[in-house]
Write a protein that holds these residues in place. Structure first.
Motif, mmCIF file in Angstrom:
data_model
loop_
_atom_site.group_PDB
_atom_site.id
_atom_site.type_symbol
_atom_site.label_atom_id
_atom_site.label_comp_id
_atom_site.label_asym_id
_atom_site.label_seq_id
_atom_site.Cartn_x
_atom_site.Cartn_y
_atom_site.Cartn_z
ATOM 1 N N CYS A 1 67.648 67.258 24.604
ATOM 2 C CA CYS A 1 67.350 66.251 23.598
ATOM 3 C C CYS A 1 68.311 65.072 23.767
ATOM 4 C CB CYS A 1 67.411 66.855 22.201
ATOM 5 S SG CYS A 1 69.078 67.088 21.572
ATOM 6 N N HIS B 1 70.514 63.836 21.937
ATOM 7 C CA HIS B 1 71.882 64.073 21.455
ATOM 8 C C HIS B 1 72.694 64.861 22.477
ATOM 9 C CE1 HIS B 1 68.963 64.002 18.072
ATOM 10 N NE2 HIS B 1 69.705 62.942 17.802
ATOM 11 N N CYS C 1 70.023 70.311 20.457
ATOM 12 C CA CYS C 1 71.123 70.386 19.494
ATOM 13 C C CYS C 1 70.757 71.247 18.294
ATOM 14 C CB CYS C 1 71.516 68.978 19.042
ATOM 15 S SG CYS C 1 70.238 68.153 18.084
ATOM 16 N N HIS D 1 63.703 66.844 15.712
ATOM 17 C CA HIS D 1 63.539 65.608 16.482
ATOM 18 C C HIS D 1 62.138 65.087 16.253
ATOM 19 C CE1 HIS D 1 66.646 67.844 18.689
ATOM 20 N NE2 HIS D 1 67.208 66.671 18.798
HETATM 21 ZN ZN LIG Z 1 69.144 66.563 19.379
#
Ligand SMILES: [Zn+2]
Length: 91
Positions: A16, A18, A39, A43
């Motif tokens: 992702c 992040h 994470c 999302h």
């Molecule tokens: Zn994430």
């Protein structure tokens, strides 16, 4: 104890934004044909990035424990230092 074949560092996996930007630790791993390193937060319409798993392993060697995770399984942990808890993906 069965020996785990380690990840090939060149294996391409999805992460992702992040995790890609290293602003969040990896707390959710999904092996569903593709590997996803996330994470754990929700999302929406965010772009997943394809990276070599070697980059993620450099950051967090504990991911190597998940090399034995079968297709259709996932692993999660409540924080970056917690133990991985395995689960089966149901849809
Ligand atoms: Zn994430």
């Amino acid at each position: 104890m069965k020996k785990i074949t380690p990840f090939n560092p060149a294996l391409g996996v999805y992460c992702c934004p992040h995790v890609f930007a290293n602003t969040s630790a990896i707390q959710l791993v999904i092996h569903d044909d593709d590997w996803q390193f996330l994470c754990g937060e929700p999302h929406e319409d965010e772009q997943c990035h394809l990276v070599g798993i070697g980059h993620l392993l450099e950051r967090d060697a504990s991911l190597q424990q998940l090399a034995a995770l079968g297709n259709g399984c996932g692993a999660m942990r409540i924080h970056a230092q917690a133990d991985w808890e395995l689960f089966t993906i149901t849809d």
